[in-house]
Design a protein around this motif. Sequence first.
Motif, PDB file in Angstrom:
ATOM      1  N   ALA A 222      -2.361   1.433  20.664  1.00  0.00           N
ATOM      2  CA  ALA A 222      -2.910   1.443  19.312  1.00  0.00           C
ATOM      3  C   ALA A 222      -2.475   2.689  18.537  1.00  0.00           C
ATOM      4  O   ALA A 222      -2.207   2.606  17.332  1.00  0.00           O
ATOM      5  CB  ALA A 222      -4.429   1.356  19.349  1.00  0.00           C
ATOM      6  N   TRP A 223      -2.373   3.830  19.207  1.00  0.00           N
ATOM      7  CA  TRP A 223      -1.984   5.056  18.497  1.00  0.00           C
ATOM      8  C   TRP A 223      -0.572   4.926  17.935  1.00  0.00           C
ATOM      9  O   TRP A 223      -0.273   5.474  16.871  1.00  0.00           O
ATOM     10  CB  TRP A 223      -2.106   6.279  19.398  1.00  0.00           C
ATOM     11  N   LEU A 224       0.297   4.190  18.628  1.00  0.00           N
ATOM     12  CA  LEU A 224       1.658   4.006  18.136  1.00  0.00           C
ATOM     13  C   LEU A 224       1.661   3.156  16.873  1.00  0.00           C
ATOM     14  O   LEU A 224       2.350   3.478  15.898  1.00  0.00           O
ATOM     15  CB  LEU A 224       2.512   3.356  19.237  1.00  0.00           C
ATOM     16  N   VAL A 225       0.854   2.107  16.853  1.00  0.00           N
ATOM     17  CA  VAL A 225       0.750   1.261  15.662  1.00  0.00           C
ATOM     18  C   VAL A 225       0.169   2.068  14.511  1.00  0.00           C
ATOM     19  O   VAL A 225       0.640   1.977  13.373  1.00  0.00           O
ATOM     20  CB  VAL A 225      -0.116   0.014  15.947  1.00  0.00           C
ATOM     21  N   ARG A 226      -0.820   2.905  14.802  1.00  0.00           N
ATOM     22  CA  ARG A 226      -1.425   3.730  13.746  1.00  0.00           C
ATOM     23  C   ARG A 226      -0.410   4.700  13.143  1.00  0.00           C
ATOM     24  O   ARG A 226      -0.373   4.886  11.921  1.00  0.00           O
ATOM     25  CB  ARG A 226      -2.621   4.491  14.299  1.00  0.00           C
ATOM     26  N   ILE A 227       0.402   5.309  13.983  1.00  0.00           N
ATOM     27  CA  ILE A 227       1.429   6.233  13.475  1.00  0.00           C
ATOM     28  C   ILE A 227       2.415   5.495  12.591  1.00  0.00           C
ATOM     29  O   ILE A 227       2.795   5.981  11.520  1.00  0.00           O
ATOM     30  CB  ILE A 227       2.148   6.946  14.644  1.00  0.00           C
ATOM     31  N   ILE A 228       2.826   4.303  13.022  1.00  0.00           N
ATOM     32  CA  ILE A 228       3.774   3.516  12.225  1.00  0.00           C
ATOM     33  C   ILE A 228       3.159   3.133  10.885  1.00  0.00           C
ATOM     34  O   ILE A 228       3.810   3.245   9.833  1.00  0.00           O
ATOM     35  CB  ILE A 228       4.218   2.265  13.014  1.00  0.00           C
ATOM     36  N   VAL A 229       1.894   2.727  10.901  1.00  0.00           N
ATOM     37  CA  VAL A 229       1.230   2.320   9.654  1.00  0.00           C
ATOM     38  C   VAL A 229       1.056   3.514   8.715  1.00  0.00           C
ATOM     39  O   VAL A 229       1.341   3.410   7.518  1.00  0.00           O
ATOM     40  CB  VAL A 229      -0.127   1.637   9.950  1.00  0.00           C
ATOM     41  N   VAL A 230       0.622   4.641   9.226  1.00  0.00           N
ATOM     42  CA  VAL A 230       0.449   5.824   8.373  1.00  0.00           C
ATOM     43  C   VAL A 230       1.787   6.257   7.792  1.00  0.00           C
ATOM     44  O   VAL A 230       1.882   6.572   6.596  1.00  0.00           O
ATOM     45  CB  VAL A 230      -0.214   6.979   9.171  1.00  0.00           C
ATOM     46  N   THR A 231       2.837   6.260   8.599  1.00  0.00           N
ATOM     47  CA  THR A 231       4.168   6.610   8.103  1.00  0.00           C
ATOM     48  C   THR A 231       4.623   5.621   7.034  1.00  0.00           C
ATOM     49  O   THR A 231       5.182   6.017   6.003  1.00  0.00           O
ATOM     50  CB  THR A 231       5.181   6.636   9.265  1.00  0.00           C
TER      51      THR A 231
ATOM     52  N   GLY B 174       5.985   3.988   1.955  1.00  0.00           N
ATOM     53  CA  GLY B 174       6.050   2.636   1.398  1.00  0.00           C
ATOM     54  C   GLY B 174       5.464   2.503   0.015  1.00  0.00           C
ATOM     55  O   GLY B 174       5.357   1.406  -0.507  1.00  0.00           O
ATOM     56  N   HIS B 175       5.048   3.581  -0.596  1.00  0.00           N
ATOM     57  CA  HIS B 175       4.533   3.593  -1.967  1.00  0.00           C
ATOM     58  C   HIS B 175       3.348   2.650  -2.145  1.00  0.00           C
ATOM     59  O   HIS B 175       3.240   1.948  -3.131  1.00  0.00           O
ATOM     60  CB  HIS B 175       5.633   3.244  -2.960  1.00  0.00           C
ATOM     61  N   GLY B 176       2.456   2.595  -1.171  1.00  0.00           N
ATOM     62  CA  GLY B 176       1.221   1.841  -1.308  1.00  0.00           C
ATOM     63  C   GLY B 176       1.303   0.374  -0.938  1.00  0.00           C
ATOM     64  O   GLY B 176       0.270  -0.279  -0.792  1.00  0.00           O
ATOM     65  N   PHE B 177       2.498  -0.185  -0.775  1.00  0.00           N
ATOM     66  CA  PHE B 177       2.631  -1.598  -0.431  1.00  0.00           C
ATOM     67  C   PHE B 177       1.995  -1.893   0.930  1.00  0.00           C
ATOM     68  O   PHE B 177       1.297  -2.896   1.092  1.00  0.00           O
ATOM     69  CB  PHE B 177       4.106  -2.011  -0.446  1.00  0.00           C
ATOM     70  N   VAL B 178       2.213  -1.018   1.891  1.00  0.00           N
ATOM     71  CA  VAL B 178       1.653  -1.209   3.228  1.00  0.00           C
ATOM     72  C   VAL B 178       0.132  -1.077   3.177  1.00  0.00           C
ATOM     73  O   VAL B 178      -0.572  -1.794   3.893  1.00  0.00           O
ATOM     74  CB  VAL B 178       2.280  -0.214   4.230  1.00  0.00           C
ATOM     75  N   LEU B 179      -0.364  -0.199   2.344  1.00  0.00           N
ATOM     76  CA  LEU B 179      -1.818  -0.060   2.182  1.00  0.00           C
ATOM     77  C   LEU B 179      -2.428  -1.359   1.661  1.00  0.00           C
ATOM     78  O   LEU B 179      -3.480  -1.792   2.131  1.00  0.00           O
ATOM     79  CB  LEU B 179      -2.143   1.104   1.245  1.00  0.00           C
ATOM     80  N   ILE B 180      -1.751  -2.011   0.731  1.00  0.00           N
ATOM     81  CA  ILE B 180      -2.220  -3.298   0.211  1.00  0.00           C
ATOM     82  C   ILE B 180      -2.203  -4.346   1.324  1.00  0.00           C
ATOM     83  O   ILE B 180      -3.144  -5.125   1.471  1.00  0.00           O
ATOM     84  CB  ILE B 180      -1.364  -3.747  -0.994  1.00  0.00           C
TER      85      ILE B 180
END
Length: 133
Positions: A37-46, A51-57
């Motif tokens: 899970a920590w690896l997925v979290r690092i990828i998502v935060v990066t 990603g200019h907010g697209f990934v946050l959406i």
Amino acid sequence: MSYSDDYKPRKQLLRDKKNAKVGGVCAGIANYFNIEAWLVRIIVVTAVIFGHGFVLILYIAAWMILDEKSAPEKNGDHQPIGLKTKVYGAGEPPRRAYKEIDEEFRELEDRLQQMERYITSNAYQVDRELKNL
């Protein structure tokens, strides 16, 4: 062998609130792909940073769309325990994980050097000429 012997339930992408930090989306993705899970979290935060907010959406959408993983019942519905064979997957200190990864790369480097020595040697040229006859 019957159909029921070969049947395996399809994996579902679900939010994992038990291992969640925010909404359980990253933990659910990690469970689905069987990674940490920590690896997925690092990828998502990066990805959120670059990603200019697209990934946050996408994260918020997944938070709303994905169902929550149900807790296992106490009467025998056990969750399988995954065995982690690599040091970096077993929660060991980073130095030990680095050492194991470094050893693997050194072994690969040695094999590559052996192949390069053979290809540039006279024995390889002789073997190649004999095959062409």
